[in-house]
Enzyme design. Structure first.
Site, short mmCIF file in Angstrom:
data_model
loop_
_atom_site.label_atom_id
_atom_site.label_comp_id
_atom_site.label_asym_id
_atom_site.label_seq_id
_atom_site.Cartn_x
_atom_site.Cartn_y
_atom_site.Cartn_z
N LYS A 128 -16.15 26.15 19.46
CA LYS A 128 -16.78 26.08 18.12
C LYS A 128 -15.92 26.47 16.92
CE LYS A 128 -21.37 26.39 20.06
NZ LYS A 128 -22.71 27.43 19.97
N GLY A 161 -32.72 19.18 17.63
CA GLY A 161 -32.80 18.29 16.77
C GLY A 161 -34.10 17.67 16.45
#
Length: 313
Positions: A138, A16
């Site tokens: 996912k 991130g």
């Protein structure tokens, strides 16, 4: 056409923080979610403040308060999730589904990139247990995105270089030995290793690109499609020395997964098995629903495996 406004969720994490830097570097108006649940995690607070100093906007919101998430999403055009959830089943999926709900309600997002960045889960229906749960989770998020008709791009970045090249593809190691290496099987299965800063840059390039809309983008730097044996040979060349080599068979490795280790370790080892024994990253061709990042963005001078490994000298 102007650059999109971007909200990065999980901006203080391993990938991130790199996405934030890449977004700012490419001139996007960048917003970083500041989670109310952060508490007294001082290093994360300092990182957020450094982003602010570089020009990012900090947006306070909580996954426990749906309305704050919706308001944060309304500020931007693109949402990128980099929520980490390594080996913590259900935690990451729950947060991502909450984010999907917020994006759906906001109704303004032209692209969502969920937190994937590894192996393409759509190709892992036969993954080794218990690691398969990661890919199943996912796919639950993907289903929610597509049912909500949210425009998306999925990023398959394969192996993070820091985790694989640093340890010569050995589980549980992130620094290369100058003496010994454990080879996984015959060590000839190809995998794909990508510098984490390159992952961030390729990712940010996709968000305004119509070629990547509703597609999976695979990051496959040609010089970094290597077997474990080839990775070891690069390291041996750099240090001018041959390593002592031992090996572990597929049968022995699977027995280790089923041994008396934690669930988190079992998940991690099963991923290594799929990559290093089954060759799951490089044993298929990209079809019409995918694009290859290095072909799309040849202007990016990616870091080769050899150049990456020089940092360990």
């Amino acid at each position: 056409m102007g650059k999109s406004k971007v909200l990065i969720v999980g901006g203080t994490g391993y990938l991130g923080k790199r996405l934030v830097r890449a977004s700012l570097g490419l001139g996007h108006e960048t917003y970083v979610l500041q989670r109310a649940e952060m508490g007294v995690e001082i290093e994360k607070v300092e990182l957020l403040l450094s982003f602010k100093k570089q020009g990012a906007h900090l947006v306070c919101a909580s996954f426990n308060d749906h309305n704050t998430l919706v308001e944060a999403v309304k500020l931007v055009d693109v949402v990128i999730s980099a929520i980490s959830g390594v080996h913590i089943r259900s935690h990451q999926i729950l947060l991502q589904l909450k984010l999907v709900d917020a994006i759906k309600q906001a109704g303004n997002i032209k692209r969502f990139l969920p937190s994937e960045f590894g192996t393409d889960p759509a190709r892992m229906e036969n993954a080794t247990e218990p690691g398969r749960a990661t890919f199943d989770d996912k796919m639950v998020v993907r289903k929610a995105i597509e049912e909500a008709k949210i425009p998306f791009t999925y990023i398959s970045a394969n192996c993070f270089a820091g985790y694989f090249l640093g340890g010569l593809c050995q589980p549980g190691s992130i620094l290369p030995s100058k003496d010994h290496v454990l080879l996984l099987g015959d060590a000839n299965q190809k995998a794909i290793y990508v510098d984490e800063d390159d992952i961030a840059m390729y990712t940010m390039k996709t968000i305004d690109d119509p070629r990547t809309l509703n597609k999976t983008v695979y990051i496959r730097p040609p010089k970094n499609i290597l077997s474990q044996r080839e990775v070891v040979e690069i390291w041996e060349k750099l240090i001018g020395k041959q390593l002592t080599k031992t090996s572990i068979s597929a049968h022995q490795f699977l027995a280790k997964i089923k041994g008396e280790i934690s669930y988190a370790e079992q998940v991690g080892l099963s991923h290594y098995y799929d990559v290093c024994y089954e060759g799951c990253l490089a044993n298929f061709e990209i079809g019409k629903d995918g694009e290859e990042a290095c072909n799309l963005y040849p202007e990016i001078n990616y870091t080769t495996a050899e150049d990456y490994m020089k940092r360990y000298l």
